[in-house]
Design a protein around this motif. Sequence first.
Motif, PDB file in Angstrom:
ATOM      1  N   VAL A   1      45.832  68.391  22.721  1.00 12.14           N
ATOM      2  CA  VAL A   1      44.701  68.217  23.604  1.00 12.14           C
ATOM      3  C   VAL A   1      44.140  69.434  24.089  1.00 12.14           C
ATOM      4  O   VAL A   1      42.839  69.393  24.204  1.00 12.14           O
ATOM      5  CB  VAL A   1      45.724  67.615  24.775  1.00 12.14           C
ATOM      6  CG1 VAL A   1      44.715  67.636  25.972  1.00 12.14           C
ATOM      7  CG2 VAL A   1      46.273  66.366  24.440  1.00 12.14           C
TER       8      VAL A   1
ATOM      9  N   THR B   1      43.290  71.892  21.990  1.00 10.45           N
ATOM     10  CA  THR B   1      42.027  72.073  21.039  1.00 10.45           C
ATOM     11  C   THR B   1      40.916  71.110  21.283  1.00 10.45           C
ATOM     12  O   THR B   1      39.561  71.435  21.362  1.00 10.45           O
ATOM     13  CB  THR B   1      42.596  71.736  19.595  1.00 10.45           C
ATOM     14  OG1 THR B   1      43.719  72.481  19.375  1.00 10.45           O
ATOM     15  CG2 THR B   1      41.427  71.848  18.514  1.00 10.45           C
ATOM     16  N   VAL B   2      40.947  69.836  21.537  1.00  9.51           N
ATOM     17  CA  VAL B   2      40.009  68.749  22.206  1.00  9.51           C
ATOM     18  C   VAL B   2      39.249  69.569  23.437  1.00  9.51           C
ATOM     19  O   VAL B   2      37.914  69.583  23.620  1.00  9.51           O
ATOM     20  CB  VAL B   2      40.572  67.464  22.217  1.00  9.51           C
ATOM     21  CG1 VAL B   2      39.518  66.743  22.801  1.00  9.51           C
ATOM     22  CG2 VAL B   2      41.197  66.983  21.201  1.00  9.51           C
ATOM     23  N   ASN B   3      40.182  70.040  24.305  1.00  7.85           N
ATOM     24  CA  ASN B   3      39.610  70.457  25.354  1.00  7.85           C
ATOM     25  C   ASN B   3      38.767  71.785  25.279  1.00  7.85           C
ATOM     26  O   ASN B   3      37.665  71.828  25.835  1.00  7.85           O
ATOM     27  CB  ASN B   3      40.533  70.806  26.527  1.00  7.85           C
ATOM     28  CG  ASN B   3      40.070  71.594  27.750  1.00  7.85           C
ATOM     29  OD1 ASN B   3      39.527  70.727  28.552  1.00  7.85           O
ATOM     30  ND2 ASN B   3      40.709  72.583  27.989  1.00  7.85           N
TER      31      ASN B   3
ATOM     32  N   ALA C   1      37.048  72.374  22.451  1.00  7.07           N
ATOM     33  CA  ALA C   1      35.961  71.763  21.936  1.00  7.07           C
ATOM     34  C   ALA C   1      34.683  71.299  23.008  1.00  7.07           C
ATOM     35  O   ALA C   1      33.425  71.555  23.258  1.00  7.07           O
ATOM     36  CB  ALA C   1      36.083  70.456  21.081  1.00  7.07           C
ATOM     37  N   ILE C   2      35.513  70.578  24.298  1.00  7.50           N
ATOM     38  CA  ILE C   2      34.576  70.118  25.313  1.00  7.50           C
ATOM     39  C   ILE C   2      33.911  71.443  25.904  1.00  7.50           C
ATOM     40  O   ILE C   2      32.774  71.291  26.327  1.00  7.50           O
ATOM     41  CB  ILE C   2      35.387  69.233  26.307  1.00  7.50           C
ATOM     42  CG1 ILE C   2      35.649  67.970  25.265  1.00  7.50           C
ATOM     43  CG2 ILE C   2      34.332  68.774  27.280  1.00  7.50           C
ATOM     44  CD1 ILE C   2      36.299  66.958  26.068  1.00  7.50           C
TER      45      ILE C   2
END
Length: 200
Positions: A69, A71-73, A75-76
């Motif tokens: 999560v 890593t996704v955060n 990216a955002i």
Amino acid sequence: MLAALTGMGLSAAAGLNAYIPFLVVALLARFTDVVTLPSGYEWMESGWAIGVGAVLLLAEVVLDKVPAVDTVNDAIQTFIRPSMGGLIFAATTAAAEIDRSTWMADHPWVSVVLGVVISGLVHTGKMAARPVVNGATVGFGGPVVSTVEDGASIGLSVIAVLAPVFVVVALGLLAWLLVWMWLRVRDWRRSRRPPSYAGP
């Protein structure tokens, strides 16, 4: 010069966590005389801005502790952290240049660009290192590194506002850490490559 150092320190802190330096500046401006925000930036110390920043900080702190999560955060946050760095650099520089005509005061876009660049570089290093940390530690290292990053963001923000002359030292240490992490990332990726077959 001190205003530029303050902006640099806060922008670097935003590269680690976008909302910590924002809240440090906003709370100091609202409840103390340490920071006085200039016209056009007063909204940062409003109750609604501090409230939204606190909620976003809580979400960031939680999401950044969860492997995958995070890593996704990251990216955002590629769009948010540099933007926040530019905003804070511009606000603090403008605050220091009230009633003074200087080159940076006459060219406010320079502060925005510098903030975006500094914050973006720190964010890029953070984003590149986190998947490697998670992979090398089976996810256990991510929360530890995230906690260290949050602490570094708080410390750098406080130093930038209260003792900007030490920002150079703090940024030097941060740059060394990012280079060290980048070298570790490179070595880790090389170690995972399958050996090439040279033939008979």
